[in-house]
Design a protein around this motif. Structure first.
Motif, PDB file in Angstrom:
ATOM      1  N   ARG A 166       0.868  -1.177   0.000  1.00 21.83           N
ATOM      2  CA  ARG A 166       0.000   0.000   0.000  1.00 21.83           C
ATOM      3  C   ARG A 166       0.903   1.224   0.000  1.00 21.83           C
ATOM      4  N   GLY A 225     -12.608   1.511  -3.533  1.00 22.29           N
ATOM      5  CA  GLY A 225     -11.290   2.091  -3.716  1.00 22.29           C
ATOM      6  C   GLY A 225     -11.106   2.851  -5.012  1.00 22.29           C
ATOM      7  N   HIS A 229      -9.003   6.471  -6.262  1.00 25.90           N
ATOM      8  CA  HIS A 229      -8.078   6.336  -7.380  1.00 25.90           C
ATOM      9  C   HIS A 229      -8.394   7.369  -8.466  1.00 25.90           C
ATOM     10  N   LYS A 241      -3.094   3.555  -1.994  1.00 25.25           N
ATOM     11  CA  LYS A 241      -3.614   2.536  -2.892  1.00 25.25           C
ATOM     12  C   LYS A 241      -2.704   1.321  -2.918  1.00 25.25           C
ATOM     13  N   ASP A 245      -2.790  -1.623  -8.190  1.00 28.01           N
ATOM     14  CA  ASP A 245      -3.857  -0.783  -8.723  1.00 28.01           C
ATOM     15  C   ASP A 245      -3.310   0.455  -9.430  1.00 28.01           C
TER      16      ASP A 245
END
Length: 337
Positions: A166, A225, A229, A241, A245
Protein backbone atom coordinates in the motif's frame (compact mmCIF):
# COMPACT_ATOMS: atom_id res chain seq x y z
CA UNK A 1 -31.48 -38.13 6.31
CA UNK A 2 -34.15 -40.54 5.21
CA UNK A 3 -33.29 -43.51 3.03
CA UNK A 4 -33.07 -42.24 -0.52
CA UNK A 5 -33.95 -43.80 -3.83
CA UNK A 6 -31.56 -44.31 -6.71
CA UNK A 7 -30.28 -41.15 -8.39
CA UNK A 8 -30.20 -41.53 -12.14
CA UNK A 9 -28.98 -38.14 -13.40
CA UNK A 10 -25.76 -36.25 -12.76
CA UNK A 11 -27.41 -33.23 -14.35
CA UNK A 12 -29.93 -33.12 -11.50
CA UNK A 13 -27.04 -32.68 -9.09
CA UNK A 14 -25.58 -29.91 -11.24
CA UNK A 15 -28.93 -28.14 -11.35
CA UNK A 16 -29.30 -28.34 -7.56
CA UNK A 17 -25.79 -26.97 -7.08
CA UNK A 18 -26.50 -24.12 -9.51
CA UNK A 19 -29.74 -23.22 -7.71
CA UNK A 20 -27.97 -22.91 -4.37
CA UNK A 21 -25.11 -20.87 -5.87
CA UNK A 22 -27.41 -18.55 -7.81
CA UNK A 23 -29.91 -18.14 -4.97
CA UNK A 24 -32.97 -18.72 -7.13
CA UNK A 25 -34.33 -21.07 -9.77
CA UNK A 26 -34.58 -18.32 -12.37
CA UNK A 27 -30.97 -17.20 -11.97
CA UNK A 28 -29.83 -20.82 -12.06
CA UNK A 29 -31.73 -21.26 -15.33
CA UNK A 30 -29.94 -18.23 -16.76
CA UNK A 31 -26.54 -19.51 -15.63
CA UNK A 32 -27.16 -22.97 -17.08
CA UNK A 33 -28.79 -21.51 -20.23
CA UNK A 34 -31.88 -23.68 -19.87
CA UNK A 35 -35.54 -22.95 -19.21
CA UNK A 36 -36.93 -22.23 -15.76
CA UNK A 37 -39.40 -25.05 -16.33
CA UNK A 38 -36.55 -27.54 -16.81
CA UNK A 39 -34.76 -26.36 -13.67
CA UNK A 40 -37.93 -26.69 -11.61
CA UNK A 41 -38.65 -30.14 -13.07
CA UNK A 42 -35.17 -31.45 -12.27
CA UNK A 43 -35.31 -30.13 -8.70
CA UNK A 44 -38.68 -31.78 -8.11
CA UNK A 45 -37.40 -35.05 -9.56
CA UNK A 46 -34.30 -34.96 -7.35
CA UNK A 47 -36.38 -34.32 -4.22
CA UNK A 48 -38.77 -37.12 -5.20
CA UNK A 49 -35.90 -39.58 -5.69
CA UNK A 50 -34.35 -38.62 -2.36
CA UNK A 51 -37.66 -38.60 -0.55
CA UNK A 52 -36.89 -35.30 1.19
CA UNK A 53 -37.36 -31.59 0.59
CA UNK A 54 -33.99 -29.96 -0.15
CA UNK A 55 -35.08 -26.34 -0.40
CA UNK A 56 -37.58 -24.13 1.38
CA UNK A 57 -39.08 -21.83 -1.23
CA UNK A 58 -41.17 -18.71 -0.66
CA UNK A 59 -42.08 -15.86 -3.00
CA UNK A 60 -39.13 -13.83 -1.66
CA UNK A 61 -36.37 -16.20 -0.67
CA UNK A 62 -34.91 -19.65 -1.03
CA UNK A 63 -33.08 -21.58 1.69
CA UNK A 64 -31.69 -25.02 2.34
CA UNK A 65 -33.47 -27.42 4.63
CA UNK A 66 -31.38 -29.36 7.14
CA UNK A 67 -31.41 -32.33 4.76
CA UNK A 68 -30.58 -30.04 1.87
CA UNK A 69 -27.55 -28.62 3.67
CA UNK A 70 -26.18 -32.09 4.35
CA UNK A 71 -26.90 -33.28 0.83
CA UNK A 72 -25.26 -30.19 -0.71
CA UNK A 73 -21.86 -31.00 0.77
CA UNK A 74 -21.98 -34.57 -0.50
CA UNK A 75 -23.35 -33.43 -3.85
CA UNK A 76 -20.42 -31.10 -4.39
CA UNK A 77 -17.91 -33.77 -3.44
CA UNK A 78 -19.54 -36.03 -6.02
CA UNK A 79 -19.47 -33.35 -8.72
CA UNK A 80 -15.78 -32.69 -8.07
CA UNK A 81 -15.05 -36.43 -8.33
CA UNK A 82 -17.04 -36.71 -11.57
CA UNK A 83 -15.18 -33.76 -13.01
CA UNK A 84 -11.85 -35.35 -12.12
CA UNK A 85 -12.94 -38.61 -13.75
CA UNK A 86 -14.03 -36.80 -16.91
CA UNK A 87 -10.64 -35.13 -17.20
CA UNK A 88 -8.91 -38.53 -17.31
CA UNK A 89 -10.54 -39.09 -20.70
CA UNK A 90 -9.60 -35.68 -22.14
CA UNK A 91 -7.03 -32.94 -21.81
CA UNK A 92 -9.14 -31.13 -19.21
CA UNK A 93 -8.63 -27.77 -20.88
CA UNK A 94 -12.28 -26.89 -21.35
CA UNK A 95 -15.11 -25.47 -19.31
CA UNK A 96 -15.46 -22.37 -17.14
CA UNK A 97 -12.93 -20.96 -14.69
CA UNK A 98 -14.70 -18.89 -12.03
CA UNK A 99 -12.41 -16.25 -10.50
CA UNK A 100 -13.00 -13.55 -7.92
CA UNK A 101 -10.89 -10.45 -7.27
CA UNK A 102 -11.37 -6.81 -6.41
CA UNK A 103 -12.77 -4.74 -9.24
CA UNK A 104 -9.53 -2.77 -9.52
CA UNK A 105 -7.29 -5.85 -9.72
CA UNK A 106 -9.62 -7.61 -12.14
CA UNK A 107 -9.87 -4.62 -14.46
CA UNK A 108 -6.17 -3.78 -14.46
CA UNK A 109 -4.37 -7.09 -14.03
CA UNK A 110 -6.68 -9.92 -15.13
CA UNK A 111 -8.96 -8.66 -17.90
CA UNK A 112 -6.18 -7.14 -20.09
CA UNK A 113 -4.42 -10.53 -20.15
CA UNK A 114 -7.42 -12.69 -21.02
CA UNK A 115 -6.91 -12.47 -24.78
CA UNK A 116 -3.55 -14.21 -24.42
CA UNK A 117 -4.98 -16.90 -22.16
CA UNK A 118 -7.95 -17.56 -24.43
CA UNK A 119 -5.66 -17.78 -27.46
CA UNK A 120 -3.80 -20.58 -25.66
CA UNK A 121 -6.95 -22.31 -24.39
CA UNK A 122 -9.85 -21.51 -26.74
CA UNK A 123 -12.13 -24.10 -25.09
CA UNK A 124 -11.90 -22.47 -21.67
CA UNK A 125 -14.01 -19.47 -20.69
CA UNK A 126 -13.31 -17.22 -17.71
CA UNK A 127 -15.98 -15.71 -15.47
CA UNK A 128 -14.77 -12.98 -13.12
CA UNK A 129 -16.78 -12.00 -10.05
CA UNK A 130 -15.55 -8.65 -8.75
CA UNK A 131 -16.07 -7.64 -5.14
CA UNK A 132 -14.16 -5.70 -2.52
CA UNK A 133 -15.81 -8.04 0.00
CA UNK A 134 -14.39 -11.53 0.53
CA UNK A 135 -16.77 -13.89 -1.26
CA UNK A 136 -17.39 -17.41 0.02
CA UNK A 137 -15.57 -19.58 -2.52
CA UNK A 138 -17.24 -22.78 -1.37
CA UNK A 139 -20.79 -21.45 -1.33
CA UNK A 140 -20.41 -19.61 -4.66
CA UNK A 141 -18.55 -22.51 -6.33
CA UNK A 142 -15.68 -20.19 -7.22
CA UNK A 143 -12.54 -21.95 -8.45
CA UNK A 144 -10.03 -19.44 -7.15
CA UNK A 145 -9.57 -15.96 -5.76
CA UNK A 146 -6.76 -13.49 -6.27
CA UNK A 147 -6.75 -11.66 -2.96
CA UNK A 148 -4.76 -8.77 -1.62
CA UNK A 149 -5.92 -9.33 1.96
CA UNK A 150 -4.83 -11.96 4.52
CA UNK A 151 -6.59 -15.33 4.53
CA UNK A 152 -8.99 -15.98 7.42
CA UNK A 153 -11.08 -18.96 6.21
CA UNK A 154 -9.64 -22.32 7.31
CA UNK A 155 -11.52 -24.10 4.49
CA UNK A 156 -9.24 -22.42 1.97
CA UNK A 157 -5.69 -22.92 0.75
CA UNK A 158 -3.55 -19.91 -0.17
CA UNK A 159 -0.15 -19.38 -1.67
CA UNK A 160 1.65 -16.13 -2.45
CA UNK A 161 1.71 -15.02 -6.07
CA UNK A 162 3.53 -11.67 -6.20
CA UNK A 163 4.31 -8.96 -3.63
CA UNK A 164 1.86 -6.12 -3.14
CA UNK A 165 2.07 -2.97 -1.04
CA UNK A 166 0.00 0.00 0.00
CA UNK A 167 1.59 3.21 -1.21
CA UNK A 168 0.82 6.92 -1.11
CA UNK A 169 0.46 8.66 -4.44
CA UNK A 170 -0.86 11.84 -6.02
CA UNK A 171 -0.92 13.50 -9.42
CA UNK A 172 1.94 15.77 -10.54
CA UNK A 173 -0.55 18.66 -10.86
CA UNK A 174 -1.74 18.29 -7.27
CA UNK A 175 1.82 18.14 -5.95
CA UNK A 176 2.84 21.16 -8.02
CA UNK A 177 0.07 23.17 -6.39
CA UNK A 178 0.05 21.78 -2.83
CA UNK A 179 3.68 20.74 -2.45
CA UNK A 180 5.21 17.31 -1.94
CA UNK A 181 5.17 15.84 1.60
CA UNK A 182 8.68 15.16 2.92
CA UNK A 183 7.64 13.59 6.23
CA UNK A 184 4.49 11.70 7.32
CA UNK A 185 3.46 14.61 9.57
CA UNK A 186 3.18 16.75 6.42
CA UNK A 187 0.08 14.73 5.45
CA UNK A 188 -1.91 16.68 8.05
CA UNK A 189 -1.71 19.72 5.73
CA UNK A 190 -2.92 17.88 2.62
CA UNK A 191 -6.20 16.81 1.05
CA UNK A 192 -6.51 13.03 1.43
CA UNK A 193 -8.66 10.55 -0.48
CA UNK A 194 -9.85 7.65 1.62
CA UNK A 195 -11.65 4.31 1.59
CA UNK A 196 -14.18 3.49 4.29
CA UNK A 197 -17.50 4.49 5.77
CA UNK A 198 -17.07 6.46 7.94
CA UNK A 199 -13.82 7.72 6.41
CA UNK A 200 -10.68 7.07 8.44
CA UNK A 201 -9.28 9.93 10.49
CA UNK A 202 -5.74 8.49 10.59
CA UNK A 203 -3.34 6.61 8.36
CA UNK A 204 -0.75 4.28 9.89
CA UNK A 205 2.55 4.13 8.01
CA UNK A 206 5.51 1.79 8.40
CA UNK A 207 9.23 2.16 7.73
CA UNK A 208 10.85 -1.14 8.60
CA UNK A 209 9.95 -1.83 12.23
CA UNK A 210 9.06 1.82 12.84
CA UNK A 211 5.43 2.90 12.55
CA UNK A 212 3.63 6.20 12.89
CA UNK A 213 -0.05 7.16 12.96
CA UNK A 214 -0.88 10.44 11.24
CA UNK A 215 -4.13 12.40 11.47
CA UNK A 216 -5.55 13.17 8.04
CA UNK A 217 -8.35 15.22 6.50
CA UNK A 218 -10.48 13.20 4.09
CA UNK A 219 -11.82 15.44 1.33
CA UNK A 220 -13.38 12.64 -0.71
CA UNK A 221 -13.75 8.89 -0.70
CA UNK A 222 -16.21 6.05 -0.31
CA UNK A 223 -16.47 2.33 0.25
CA UNK A 224 -15.02 1.61 -3.21
CA UNK A 225 -11.29 2.09 -3.72
CA UNK A 226 -11.85 3.31 -7.26
CA UNK A 227 -13.31 6.56 -5.92
CA UNK A 228 -10.03 7.70 -4.41
CA UNK A 229 -8.08 6.34 -7.38
CA UNK A 230 -10.06 8.41 -9.86
CA UNK A 231 -9.89 11.35 -7.47
CA UNK A 232 -6.11 11.17 -7.36
CA UNK A 233 -5.95 11.13 -11.16
CA UNK A 234 -8.24 14.18 -11.15
CA UNK A 235 -5.79 16.16 -8.95
CA UNK A 236 -8.00 16.05 -5.83
CA UNK A 237 -5.39 14.91 -3.34
CA UNK A 238 -3.29 12.08 -1.96
CA UNK A 239 -4.54 8.48 -1.99
CA UNK A 240 -3.28 5.31 -0.33
CA UNK A 241 -3.61 2.54 -2.89
CA UNK A 242 -2.49 -1.02 -3.56
CA UNK A 243 0.62 -1.02 -5.72
CA UNK A 244 -0.96 -3.23 -8.41
CA UNK A 245 -3.86 -0.78 -8.72
CA UNK A 246 -1.61 2.16 -9.59
CA UNK A 247 1.45 0.57 -11.21
CA UNK A 248 0.44 1.57 -14.76
CA UNK A 249 -0.37 5.13 -13.71
CA UNK A 250 2.97 5.51 -11.93
CA UNK A 251 4.83 4.12 -14.93
CA UNK A 252 2.98 6.55 -17.23
CA UNK A 253 3.67 9.52 -14.91
CA UNK A 254 -0.03 10.12 -14.19
CA UNK A 255 0.59 9.46 -10.49
CA UNK A 256 3.71 9.97 -8.38
CA UNK A 257 4.75 7.83 -5.40
CA UNK A 258 5.31 10.04 -2.37
CA UNK A 259 7.08 9.29 0.93
CA UNK A 260 8.81 6.34 -0.76
CA UNK A 261 10.37 5.06 2.47
CA UNK A 262 6.95 4.63 4.09
CA UNK A 263 4.36 1.90 3.47
CA UNK A 264 0.74 1.43 4.47
CA UNK A 265 1.39 -1.99 5.99
CA UNK A 266 4.08 -4.66 5.86
CA UNK A 267 4.67 -7.93 4.00
CA UNK A 268 1.60 -7.67 1.76
CA UNK A 269 1.14 -10.15 -1.10
CA UNK A 270 -1.33 -11.01 -3.81
CA UNK A 271 -2.37 -14.58 -3.02
CA UNK A 272 -3.96 -17.33 -5.07
CA UNK A 273 -6.70 -18.84 -2.90
CA UNK A 274 -8.49 -22.14 -3.55
CA UNK A 275 -11.22 -24.11 -1.83
CA UNK A 276 -9.61 -26.95 0.10
CA UNK A 277 -10.31 -29.97 -2.12
CA UNK A 278 -8.30 -32.92 -3.33
CA UNK A 279 -8.56 -32.18 -7.03
CA UNK A 280 -7.93 -28.90 -8.85
CA UNK A 281 -9.31 -29.07 -12.41
CA UNK A 282 -6.76 -28.78 -15.19
CA UNK A 283 -8.48 -25.69 -16.55
CA UNK A 284 -7.93 -24.02 -13.16
CA UNK A 285 -4.30 -25.14 -13.00
CA UNK A 286 -3.79 -23.79 -16.53
CA UNK A 287 -5.21 -20.39 -15.57
CA UNK A 288 -3.12 -20.19 -12.41
CA UNK A 289 0.09 -21.13 -14.26
CA UNK A 290 -0.67 -18.50 -16.91
CA UNK A 291 -1.31 -15.75 -14.34
CA UNK A 292 1.81 -16.69 -12.39
CA UNK A 293 3.95 -16.23 -15.49
CA UNK A 294 2.21 -13.01 -16.49
CA UNK A 295 2.37 -11.42 -13.04
CA UNK A 296 5.98 -12.40 -12.50
CA UNK A 297 6.94 -10.71 -15.75
CA UNK A 298 4.87 -7.64 -14.85
CA UNK A 299 6.65 -7.51 -11.49
CA UNK A 300 10.05 -7.74 -13.18
CA UNK A 301 9.14 -4.84 -15.47
CA UNK A 302 7.89 -2.75 -12.51
CA UNK A 303 10.53 -3.55 -9.89
CA UNK A 304 12.32 -0.22 -10.42
CA UNK A 305 9.25 1.95 -9.79
CA UNK A 306 9.64 1.86 -6.00
CA UNK A 307 6.19 0.34 -5.46
CA UNK A 308 7.35 -2.93 -3.89
CA UNK A 309 9.49 -3.47 -0.82
CA UNK A 310 13.05 -4.60 -1.52
CA UNK A 311 12.73 -7.44 1.01
CA UNK A 312 9.76 -8.88 -0.90
CA UNK A 313 11.53 -8.61 -4.26
CA UNK A 314 14.58 -10.34 -2.81
CA UNK A 315 12.47 -13.40 -1.97
CA UNK A 316 11.72 -13.93 -5.67
CA UNK A 317 15.26 -13.95 -7.02
CA UNK A 318 16.34 -15.46 -9.38
CA UNK A 319 12.81 -15.80 -10.82
CA UNK A 320 12.71 -12.06 -11.46
CA UNK A 321 15.94 -12.22 -13.46
CA UNK A 322 14.50 -14.98 -15.63
CA UNK A 323 11.28 -13.02 -16.14
CA UNK A 324 13.21 -9.91 -17.20
CA UNK A 325 14.99 -11.85 -19.92
CA UNK A 326 11.86 -13.51 -21.26
CA UNK A 327 10.04 -11.63 -24.04
CA UNK A 328 6.37 -10.90 -23.61
CA UNK A 329 4.31 -13.86 -24.83
CA UNK A 330 2.63 -13.33 -28.16
CA UNK A 331 0.11 -15.63 -29.72
CA UNK A 332 -1.03 -15.53 -33.34
CA UNK A 333 -4.64 -14.79 -34.03
CA UNK A 334 -6.65 -17.93 -34.78
CA UNK A 335 -7.05 -18.75 -38.44
CA UNK A 336 -10.52 -18.22 -39.89
CA UNK A 337 -12.64 -21.35 -39.47
Amino acid sequence: MQRMGRLDSIDDLRVFDAIVRAGSLSRAAQELDVSLTLVSKRLKRLEAQLGVRLLQRTTRQLGLTEEGQEFLGRCRLALDAIQAAEEVCGDGHSGIVRVTATAAFAQRQIAPRLHRFLALYPDISVQILTSDDVLDLVERRIDLAMRQAPLADSRLIARPLVPDARVLCASPAYLAEAGTPRDPIDLTKHACLTVGDPPPAQWRLWRGEESVEVSIRSVAGGNDGEICHVGALADLGIAMKAAWDVVDDVRAGCLVRILPEWWGGTDRWVRIVYPARLHQPRRVRAFVAFMEEEMMQALAESADLGLFEASALAKLQPRLGTARRRPLPTHPAPEPG
